[in-house]
Scaffold this active site. Structure first.
Site, mmCIF file in Angstrom:
data_model
loop_
_atom_site.group_PDB
_atom_site.id
_atom_site.type_symbol
_atom_site.label_atom_id
_atom_site.label_comp_id
_atom_site.label_asym_id
_atom_site.label_seq_id
_atom_site.Cartn_x
_atom_site.Cartn_y
_atom_site.Cartn_z
ATOM 1 N N THR A 204 -7.756 -2.945 4.981
ATOM 2 C CA THR A 204 -7.366 -1.551 5.143
ATOM 3 C C THR A 204 -8.527 -0.684 4.684
ATOM 4 O OG1 THR A 204 -5.131 -2.216 4.434
ATOM 5 C CG2 THR A 204 -5.575 0.132 4.550
ATOM 6 N N ARG A 232 4.380 -6.608 14.316
ATOM 7 C CA ARG A 232 4.498 -6.365 12.873
ATOM 8 C C ARG A 232 3.713 -5.127 12.465
ATOM 9 N NH1 ARG A 232 0.492 -6.009 8.502
ATOM 10 N NH2 ARG A 232 1.589 -6.497 6.550
ATOM 11 N N VAL A 233 4.296 -4.312 11.587
ATOM 12 C CA VAL A 233 3.632 -3.134 11.030
ATOM 13 C C VAL A 233 3.705 -3.220 9.517
ATOM 14 C CG1 VAL A 233 3.670 -0.620 10.827
ATOM 15 C CG2 VAL A 233 4.195 -1.703 13.023
ATOM 16 N N GLY A 234 2.586 -2.971 8.854
ATOM 17 C CA GLY A 234 2.547 -3.016 7.400
ATOM 18 C C GLY A 234 2.751 -1.647 6.774
ATOM 19 N N ASP A 235 2.255 -1.498 5.560
ATOM 20 C CA ASP A 235 2.507 -0.267 4.811
ATOM 21 C C ASP A 235 1.578 0.889 5.183
ATOM 22 O OD1 ASP A 235 0.421 -1.873 3.492
ATOM 23 O OD2 ASP A 235 0.357 -0.246 2.059
ATOM 24 N N THR A 255 -3.798 -0.580 -0.378
ATOM 25 C CA THR A 255 -4.298 -1.720 0.387
ATOM 26 C C THR A 255 -3.749 -2.999 -0.222
ATOM 27 O OG1 THR A 255 -6.268 -2.994 0.988
ATOM 28 C CG2 THR A 255 -6.414 -1.683 -1.005
ATOM 29 N N GLY A 256 -3.337 -3.921 0.616
ATOM 30 C CA GLY A 256 -2.810 -5.183 0.085
ATOM 31 C C GLY A 256 -1.765 -5.793 0.992
ATOM 32 N N GLY A 258 1.181 -5.732 2.687
ATOM 33 C CA GLY A 258 1.960 -4.572 3.075
ATOM 34 C C GLY A 258 3.447 -4.663 2.845
#
Length: 339
Positions: A204, A232-235, A255-256, A258
């Site tokens: 990120t 898929r969608v992260g944070d 960042t990480g 998600g």
């Protein structure tokens, strides 16, 4: 009478200079105006060539200079955030836009979000595939629509309608990321269903900024998780999880891993600890990362408040990161042992 007045004048003058000296000493700590990250993960010096490390540091420094110049011109924090992230998006070194990882189907699916602290206005896009700079798409959603979050083909169509720069999906294809996908799929085929190497969850870029008007802003952009499936969608594009900005607390970019940052509502949680828990910026940011670690998640965040204080905690071996002060002093770091 005259002597008393003169003595009082001397006392007042002495008190003024004493208070001025005290104020100057209390302001001795650097006042930051910009902080960035380029992702957290297993980043070890032993695995990094000197030339690659120099390349990372150069891009981080260039991004900070770009954002600082925007602020020096008297523009808003959100302008600096967008400009800074665009520099990182245009580099193939980071997992965002140009350097995005590939999904399981061999596609680049890009996510981004941006938020302004003075009015908590925000915008986000997810799953875009033709928008050259997703962070600009997120800002367009914020400023040129009645919505906050657009996804997929609709988000790309909106960007085209607003005149943002579009590219052929092949623009995002880099050989390094393609080979990373082949390796990830091979490991996945050999591993149990739930076993995903940690570094495949990360990647990120983000920026937080403070302008001359005392406003903060934050933005985050990513290519997501390598070998991801099912859209898929992260944070990163989720307001409150990967990005949040509020003048009354702070601006945060995460960042990480998600999934953990979403479950923890990480970005807004930092603000809540400051506003309602009475914590300092450093305490709140560190506690959120500690709590995510206790849940089993890994990663980091950057945060800035209206005092110009910055926090950059992470629980991985490294995080690409950097700051610039109001005087223009730039500092970048990569590994965990660096200040």
């Amino acid at each position: 009478m005259k002597t008393s007045f003169f003595n009082l004048l001397l006392l007042a003058t002495s008190l003024f200079f004493s208070l001025s000296s005290l104020a100057q000493s209390s302001d001795a700590a650097p006042r930051f105006v910009l902080a960035i990250h380029g992702g957290a993960g297993t980043i070890l010096k032993a695995n990094m060539s000197d030339s690659l490390e120099r390349a990372y540091r150069e891009v981080l420094e260039n991004a900070l200079r770009c954002g600082y110049q925007v602020l020096e011109e008297g523009k808003e924090a959100i302008d600096a955030v967008e400009a800074t992230i665009r520099v990182l998006e245009d580099s193939p070194l980071f997992n965002a836009a140009r350097g995005a990882v590939f999904s399981h189907e061999g596609k680049n699916e890009l996510d981004a979000s941006i938020m302004r602290g003075r009015d908590r206005n925000a915008g986000a896009v997810a799953g875009v595939s033709t928008l050259k700079n997703p962070i600009s798409g997120a800002r367009a959603v914020m400023e040129q629509s009645e919505h906050v979050f657009l996804v997929g083909e609709g988000a790309d169509a909106f960007a085209a309608q607003k005149g943002l720069e579009l590219v052929d999906p092949s623009y995002f294809h880099t050989e390094t990321r393609w080979q990373d996908l082949q390796k990830a799929q091979k490991r996945s085929a050999q591993a149990k269903h739930a076993e995903i190497p940690l570094d495949e969850k990360f990647g990120t870029v983000g920026c937080v900024a403070l302008d001359d008007q005392g406003n903060v802003a934050a933005g985050t952009s990513t290519g997501g998780m390598i070998n991801k499936r099912f859209d898929r969608v992260g944070d990163s594009p989720v307001i409150g999880a990967g990005t949040y900005a509020d003048n009354y607390a702070a601006a945060i970019s995460c960042t990480g891993w998600g999934e953990y940052f979403i479950r923890h509502a990480a970005a807004i949680r930092v603000c809540a600890k400051i506003q309602y828990g009475g914590m300092s910026l450093t305490q709140a940011a560190q506690q959120v990362i500690d709590e995510i670690g206790e849940m089993g998640g890994t990663g980091g965040l950057i945060a800035i408040n209206t005092k110009g204080e910055v926090a950059m905690p992470f629980n991985t071996s490294g995080m690409y990161r950097g700051t610039v002060t109001r005087e223009g002093t730039i500092a970048v770091a990569i590994y965990g042992e660096e200040d």
